[in-house]
Write an enzyme that holds these catalytic residues in place. Structure first.
Site, PDB file in Angstrom:
ATOM      1  N   ARG A  54     -31.842  18.998  27.734  1.00  0.00           N
ATOM      2  CA  ARG A  54     -31.029  19.591  26.648  1.00  0.00           C
ATOM      3  C   ARG A  54     -29.553  19.688  27.041  1.00  0.00           C
ATOM      4  O   ARG A  54     -28.873  20.654  26.706  1.00  0.00           O
ATOM      5  CB  ARG A  54     -31.544  20.990  26.290  1.00  0.00           C
ATOM      6  CG  ARG A  54     -32.908  21.012  25.666  1.00  0.00           C
ATOM      7  CD  ARG A  54     -32.913  20.271  24.333  1.00  0.00           C
ATOM      8  NE  ARG A  54     -34.079  20.593  23.548  1.00  0.00           N
ATOM      9  CZ  ARG A  54     -35.255  19.994  23.671  1.00  0.00           C
ATOM     10  NH1 ARG A  54     -35.415  19.013  24.539  1.00  0.00           N
ATOM     11  NH2 ARG A  54     -36.271  20.340  22.901  1.00  0.00           N
ATOM     12  N   SER A  69     -36.331  25.420  18.451  1.00  0.00           N
ATOM     13  CA  SER A  69     -36.320  26.344  19.598  1.00  0.00           C
ATOM     14  C   SER A  69     -34.968  27.031  19.668  1.00  0.00           C
ATOM     15  O   SER A  69     -33.934  26.357  19.691  1.00  0.00           O
ATOM     16  CB  SER A  69     -36.528  25.574  20.903  1.00  0.00           C
ATOM     17  OG  SER A  69     -37.725  24.851  20.871  1.00  0.00           O
ATOM     18  N   GLU A 119     -30.397  27.560  22.927  1.00  0.00           N
ATOM     19  CA  GLU A 119     -30.354  26.111  22.763  1.00  0.00           C
ATOM     20  C   GLU A 119     -29.523  25.785  21.527  1.00  0.00           C
ATOM     21  O   GLU A 119     -28.886  24.749  21.433  1.00  0.00           O
ATOM     22  CB  GLU A 119     -31.782  25.588  22.582  1.00  0.00           C
ATOM     23  CG  GLU A 119     -31.919  24.128  22.952  1.00  0.00           C
ATOM     24  CD  GLU A 119     -32.591  23.320  21.887  1.00  0.00           C
ATOM     25  OE1 GLU A 119     -32.135  22.190  21.672  1.00  0.00           O
ATOM     26  OE2 GLU A 119     -33.544  23.807  21.263  1.00  0.00           O
TER      27      GLU A 119
HETATM   28  N1  EPU Z   1     -46.580  29.098  24.872  1.00  0.00           N
HETATM   29  C1  EPU Z   1     -46.938  30.425  24.871  1.00  0.00           C
HETATM   30  N2  EPU Z   1     -47.104  31.054  23.667  1.00  0.00           N
HETATM   31  C2  EPU Z   1     -46.932  30.424  22.501  1.00  0.00           C
HETATM   32  C3  EPU Z   1     -46.545  29.062  22.477  1.00  0.00           C
HETATM   33  C4  EPU Z   1     -46.381  28.414  23.698  1.00  0.00           C
HETATM   34  O1  EPU Z   1     -47.131  31.037  25.916  1.00  0.00           O
HETATM   35  O2  EPU Z   1     -47.106  31.076  21.466  1.00  0.00           O
HETATM   36  C5  EPU Z   1     -46.418  28.412  26.179  1.00  0.00           C
HETATM   37  C6  EPU Z   1     -47.672  27.673  26.578  1.00  0.00           C
HETATM   38  O3  EPU Z   1     -47.849  27.815  27.964  1.00  0.00           O
HETATM   39  C7  EPU Z   1     -47.329  26.228  26.243  1.00  0.00           C
HETATM   40  C8  EPU Z   1     -45.854  26.217  26.576  1.00  0.00           C
HETATM   41  O4  EPU Z   1     -45.376  27.479  26.108  1.00  0.00           O
HETATM   42  O5  EPU Z   1     -48.035  25.328  27.043  1.00  0.00           O
HETATM   43  C9  EPU Z   1     -45.072  25.082  25.957  1.00  0.00           C
HETATM   44  O6  EPU Z   1     -45.185  25.149  24.550  1.00  0.00           O
HETATM   45  P1  EPU Z   1     -44.841  23.872  23.635  1.00  0.00           P
HETATM   46  O7  EPU Z   1     -45.628  22.701  24.087  1.00  0.00           O
HETATM   47  O8  EPU Z   1     -44.938  24.293  22.222  1.00  0.00           O
HETATM   48  O9  EPU Z   1     -43.360  23.511  24.009  1.00  0.00           O
HETATM   49  P2  EPU Z   1     -42.038  24.355  24.288  1.00  0.00           P
HETATM   50  O10 EPU Z   1     -41.689  24.184  25.720  1.00  0.00           O
HETATM   51  O11 EPU Z   1     -42.160  25.740  23.779  1.00  0.00           O
HETATM   52  C10 EPU Z   1     -40.484  22.299  23.876  1.00  0.00           C
HETATM   53  C11 EPU Z   1     -39.239  21.986  23.093  1.00  0.00           C
HETATM   54  C12 EPU Z   1     -39.591  21.717  21.635  1.00  0.00           C
HETATM   55  C13 EPU Z   1     -40.573  20.558  21.581  1.00  0.00           C
HETATM   56  C14 EPU Z   1     -41.816  20.932  22.379  1.00  0.00           C
HETATM   57  C15 EPU Z   1     -42.822  19.820  22.447  1.00  0.00           C
HETATM   58  C16 EPU Z   1     -37.492  23.197  24.268  1.00  0.00           C
HETATM   59  C17 EPU Z   1     -36.504  24.308  24.215  1.00  0.00           C
HETATM   60  N3  EPU Z   1     -38.290  23.071  23.214  1.00  0.00           N
HETATM   61  O12 EPU Z   1     -40.978  23.546  23.382  1.00  0.00           O
HETATM   62  O13 EPU Z   1     -38.390  21.327  20.970  1.00  0.00           O
HETATM   63  O14 EPU Z   1     -40.938  20.267  20.239  1.00  0.00           O
HETATM   64  O15 EPU Z   1     -41.413  21.246  23.753  1.00  0.00           O
HETATM   65  O16 EPU Z   1     -42.447  18.867  23.384  1.00  0.00           O
HETATM   66  O17 EPU Z   1     -37.521  22.460  25.250  1.00  0.00           O
HETATM   67  C18 EPU Z   1     -36.524  22.140  19.738  1.00  0.00           C
HETATM   68  O18 EPU Z   1     -35.833  21.796  20.702  1.00  0.00           O
HETATM   69  O19 EPU Z   1     -36.019  22.672  18.730  1.00  0.00           O
HETATM   70  C19 EPU Z   1     -37.969  21.981  19.823  1.00  0.00           C
HETATM   71  C20 EPU Z   1     -38.792  22.428  18.878  1.00  0.00           C
END
Ligand code: EPU
Length: 336
Positions: free
Chosen positions: A165, A236, A332
């Site tokens: 990012r 995010s 972000e």
């Molecule tokens: N998790 C929780 N609680 C929840 C949801 C998630 O504890 O309610 C934890 C879980 O351990 C899960 C981890 O968070 O495994 C990761 O969750 P997720 O796969 O949804 O991904 P993220 O890291 O929260 C990132 C990007 C998203 C992108 C997803 C999928 C960032 C800031 N965000 O989210 O990007 O869609 O991965 O690859 O890196 C965006 O940038 O606007 C965005 C939506």
């Protein structure tokens, strides 16, 4: 072409948080010549902001300068090189329209980034990423116009300091307007399906192809993330934080169930969603602000929130996470 300046217009239709602030001046540009003409005639104000899809921005007040709404279009095949194709894409093209175009033409490499809101020109600024891919993986170069001089500059991928990012364009925002992005894609499918949620979604499909990957990503995103048309949001709100070994070690002792990803330089990435959930913010509502129940990293505008209310809500989440985990979450979303 003649460009039309408007005065004191509402930016509500131009930001996915649906914040109702106004811009002192506003202009839509459709070509490189439009922006060069505006610069030459001295229309650029000391405060000038470029917006594309408005999907990564939180307005907290009226904008006192010029907003340039970028609609520079066009997708052209620059050349073919073996099993690679090089495309030049106008920065105002909607990002997902470009991904759909690639999948339709059998050009692969963008499919994991399906259904991300925003435009092609904005994608490299925050180096959009999802499901194990980042836009920097497929970028060759970016052409920009310097707002002060109107001169064109080409940034090669190596010049862009891409990271998680992160890009060079964040250091001095609104200095350049990206006019087009050059991508290299493959005509041979090379799928990247190791991201757990994606692998799981594709489990039922035998020999998935890029279209299956695109459809799977769209299904996951629709299930997990709010549709900005219905609930104002900018994806995010915070980045996932990286912590040093010593902090990780003390946290994992206290919270053995904490998810994390270790990087080679002994840094640990911890999901911000988990930190936020642990602090009791998942699905929490205050006034017109809330975190999204299935993904608390996303803050939503329930209808009439102001940018300041959303910012206060985000700051309180930040404070809770800092107090409990000693981790400062960085936004972000760009706050203006
Ligand atoms: N998790 C929780 N609680 C929840 C949801 C998630 O504890 O309610 C934890 C879980 O351990 C899960 C981890 O968070 O495994 C990761 O969750 P997720 O796969 O949804 O991904 P993220 O890291 O929260 C990132 C990007 C998203 C992108 C997803 C999928 C960032 C800031 N965000 O989210 O990007 O869609 O991965 O690859 O890196 C965006 O940038 O606007 C965005 C939506």
């Amino acid at each position: 072409m003649l460009v039309l300046f408007k005065e004191n217009i509402s930016l509500r239709p131009y930001n996915t948080f649906h914040i109702d602030v106004s811009a002192k001046r506003f202009v839509t540009i459709r070509t490189l010549e439009d922006i060069q003409g505006i610069i030459k005639k001295g229309h650029i104000l000391r405060r000038t902001l470029v917006i594309g899809g408005g999907s990564n921005i939180l307005f907290t007040q009226d904008y006192p300068g010029l907003v340039v709404y970028n609609r520079i279009g066009g997708i052209t095949l620059f050349k073919e090189e073996g099993d690679k194709v090089i495309l030049d894409v106008g920065s105002g093209v909607t990002w997902d329209r470009f991904v759909q175009y690639c999948v339709d033409h059998g050009y692969y490499g963008a499919e994991n980034l399906s259904y991300i809101p925003g435009t092609v020109g904005a994608a490299p600024i925050q180096n959009i990423g999802a499901y194990g891919a980042q836009v920097s993986d497929i970028i060759l170069s970016i052409t920009g116009v310097d707002f002060r001089t109107g001169t064109k500059r080409i940034f090669l991928r190596e010049d862009c300091d891409f990271g998680y990012r992160r890009s060079i364009f964040q250091l001095a925002p609104d200095t350049y307007l990206n006019t087009s992005v050059r991508f290299r894609l493959s005509t041979q499918p090379t799928l990247n399906t190791s991201y757990p949620a994606l692998a799981n979604e594709l489990k039922k499909i035998k020999n998935p192809g890029p279209e299956d990957v695109r459809n799977a990503v769209i299904r996951i995103r629709r299930r997990k993330l709010p549709d900005p048309e219905q609930r104002g949001n900018a994806g995010s709100f915070f980045k996932n934080p990286f912590v040093e070994h010593s902090l990780w070690e003390s946290l994992i002792k206290e919270f053995p169930e904490m998810p994390y990803h270790k990087y080679e330089d002994d840094k640990f990435k911890i999901p911000a969603a988990w930190l936020i959930e642990q602090c009791g913010w998942k699905g929490k509502q205050r006034g017109q602000c809330a975190t999204w129940p299935s993904q608390p990293l996303v803050i939503v505008n329930l209808g009439k929130a102001t940018g300041e209310e959303i910012l206060d809500f985000a700051r309180d989440i930040q404070k809770s996470v800092k107090k409990r985990f000693n981790i400062l979450l960085a936004p972000e979303v760009r706050i203006v």
